[in-house]
Write a protein that holds these residues in place. Structure first.
Motif, PDB file in Angstrom:
ATOM      1  N   THR A 163       0.849  -1.191   0.000  1.00  0.00           N
ATOM      2  CA  THR A 163       0.000   0.000   0.000  1.00  0.00           C
ATOM      3  C   THR A 163       0.884   1.240   0.000  1.00  0.00           C
ATOM      4  O   THR A 163       1.979   1.242   0.575  1.00  0.00           O
ATOM      5  CB  THR A 163      -0.915   0.051   1.243  1.00  0.00           C
ATOM      6  OG1 THR A 163      -0.112   0.079   2.438  1.00  0.00           O
ATOM      7  CG2 THR A 163      -1.843  -1.142   1.288  1.00  0.00           C
ATOM      8  N   ILE A 211      -5.844  -4.296   5.849  1.00  0.00           N
ATOM      9  CA  ILE A 211      -6.216  -3.528   4.656  1.00  0.00           C
ATOM     10  C   ILE A 211      -7.021  -4.416   3.710  1.00  0.00           C
ATOM     11  O   ILE A 211      -6.638  -5.560   3.445  1.00  0.00           O
ATOM     12  CB  ILE A 211      -4.968  -3.002   3.921  1.00  0.00           C
ATOM     13  CG1 ILE A 211      -4.108  -2.151   4.861  1.00  0.00           C
ATOM     14  CG2 ILE A 211      -5.376  -2.199   2.697  1.00  0.00           C
ATOM     15  CD1 ILE A 211      -4.782  -0.880   5.329  1.00  0.00           C
ATOM     16  N   PHE A 215      -7.002   1.939   6.436  1.00  0.00           N
ATOM     17  CA  PHE A 215      -5.957   2.899   6.755  1.00  0.00           C
ATOM     18  C   PHE A 215      -6.239   3.625   8.061  1.00  0.00           C
ATOM     19  O   PHE A 215      -5.319   3.942   8.818  1.00  0.00           O
ATOM     20  CB  PHE A 215      -5.796   3.913   5.614  1.00  0.00           C
ATOM     21  CG  PHE A 215      -5.141   3.339   4.403  1.00  0.00           C
ATOM     22  CD1 PHE A 215      -3.802   2.992   4.418  1.00  0.00           C
ATOM     23  CD2 PHE A 215      -5.858   3.130   3.231  1.00  0.00           C
ATOM     24  CE1 PHE A 215      -3.191   2.454   3.291  1.00  0.00           C
ATOM     25  CE2 PHE A 215      -5.252   2.597   2.102  1.00  0.00           C
ATOM     26  CZ  PHE A 215      -3.918   2.260   2.133  1.00  0.00           C
ATOM     27  N   LYS A 261      -5.086   1.574  10.838  1.00  0.00           N
ATOM     28  CA  LYS A 261      -3.626   1.594  10.893  1.00  0.00           C
ATOM     29  C   LYS A 261      -3.138   2.838  11.617  1.00  0.00           C
ATOM     30  O   LYS A 261      -2.200   2.799  12.408  1.00  0.00           O
ATOM     31  CB  LYS A 261      -3.048   1.552   9.473  1.00  0.00           C
ATOM     32  CG  LYS A 261      -3.080   0.173   8.840  1.00  0.00           C
ATOM     33  CD  LYS A 261      -2.032  -0.718   9.460  1.00  0.00           C
ATOM     34  CE  LYS A 261      -2.033  -2.093   8.807  1.00  0.00           C
ATOM     35  NZ  LYS A 261      -1.091  -3.006   9.479  1.00  0.00           N
TER      36      LYS A 261
END
Length: 218
Positions: free
Chosen positions: A41, A56, A103, A106
């Protein structure tokens, strides 16, 4: 922002709202599909999976099922009179990428990481402080007491100068005697006196006394 994702055995570079053809997928037209084998990514920073980037996913919508253009496959063997002609049309599915998700999770994980690390450091420091408190005084300051003798006394519960000052010569020698002839020969006559000076913080007087001694002996 883009990702490298594996779809139906092949790898594709995908972005938001991108349309692409992939090997035939199960599902109806208009249906939603999701792919979690994301190999890489790029979203401000690059993350490489090992083999996949955890957390993801690539979401897509099925636009159409169709077949690719015909491919002619012709086989011939010289001087054998062998010729064979076949055609093949690969079954494909057209999809549109509707989102690359995960994301935000994350980012939260990265924010939580320093806090967790800080808590781990505090957790490590606490036992260290506790250990230091339990360690007690350095008994090797006493003239005639080495590291091995100090360890024997600590094991016997004598961990501070005050503990040592309370013990008589006979009590200290009784603790040392079972450990061998080298310890039987030790003279503990002044150890309690030295320990009392150390416990009272009279280090100058203790040093003056130690200068007069030889291996703890007067």
């Amino acid at each position: 922002m883009f990702a490298i994702v594996e779809i139906a055995g092949l790898q594709y570079k995908v972005e938001q709202d991108q349309k692409l053809f992939v090997n035939r997928l199960k599902g109806d037209i208009g249906g939603k599909v999701s792919f979690d084998k994301v190999l890489l990514t790029v979203n401000g920073s690059t993350t490489i999976g090992a083999p996949a980037v955890s957390g993801i996913t690539v979401d897509a919508e099925i636009i159409n099922h169709l077949k690719a253009d015909k491919v002619i496959i012709f086989k011939k063997k010289r001087r054998k009179g062998y010729e064979k002609k076949n055609g093949h049309r690969q079954s494909l599915t057209q999809i549109q990428i509707t989102g690359i998700t995960g994301f935000d999770a994350k980012k939260e994980e990265k924010k939580a990481a320093p806090k967790a690390k800080k808590e781990a450091v505090v957790a490590e420091e606490a036992p260290a402080a506790k250990k230091s408190a339990k360690k007690g005084d350095d008994l090797t300051i006493i003239e005639g007491i080495g590291p091995k003798v100090a360890a024997i006394f600590v094991e016997a519960g004598i961990k501070s100068f005050a503990d040592l000052a309370k013990k008589s010569k006979e009590e200290l020698e009784a603790i040392l005697d079972p450990n061998g002839a080298a310890y039987v020969a030790m003279d503990a006559t002044t150890w309690a006196q030295q320990a009392q000076l150390a416990a009272d913080g009279k280090m100058d007087e203790l040093q003056a006394l130690k200068d007069e001694l030889n291996g703890g002996k007067s």
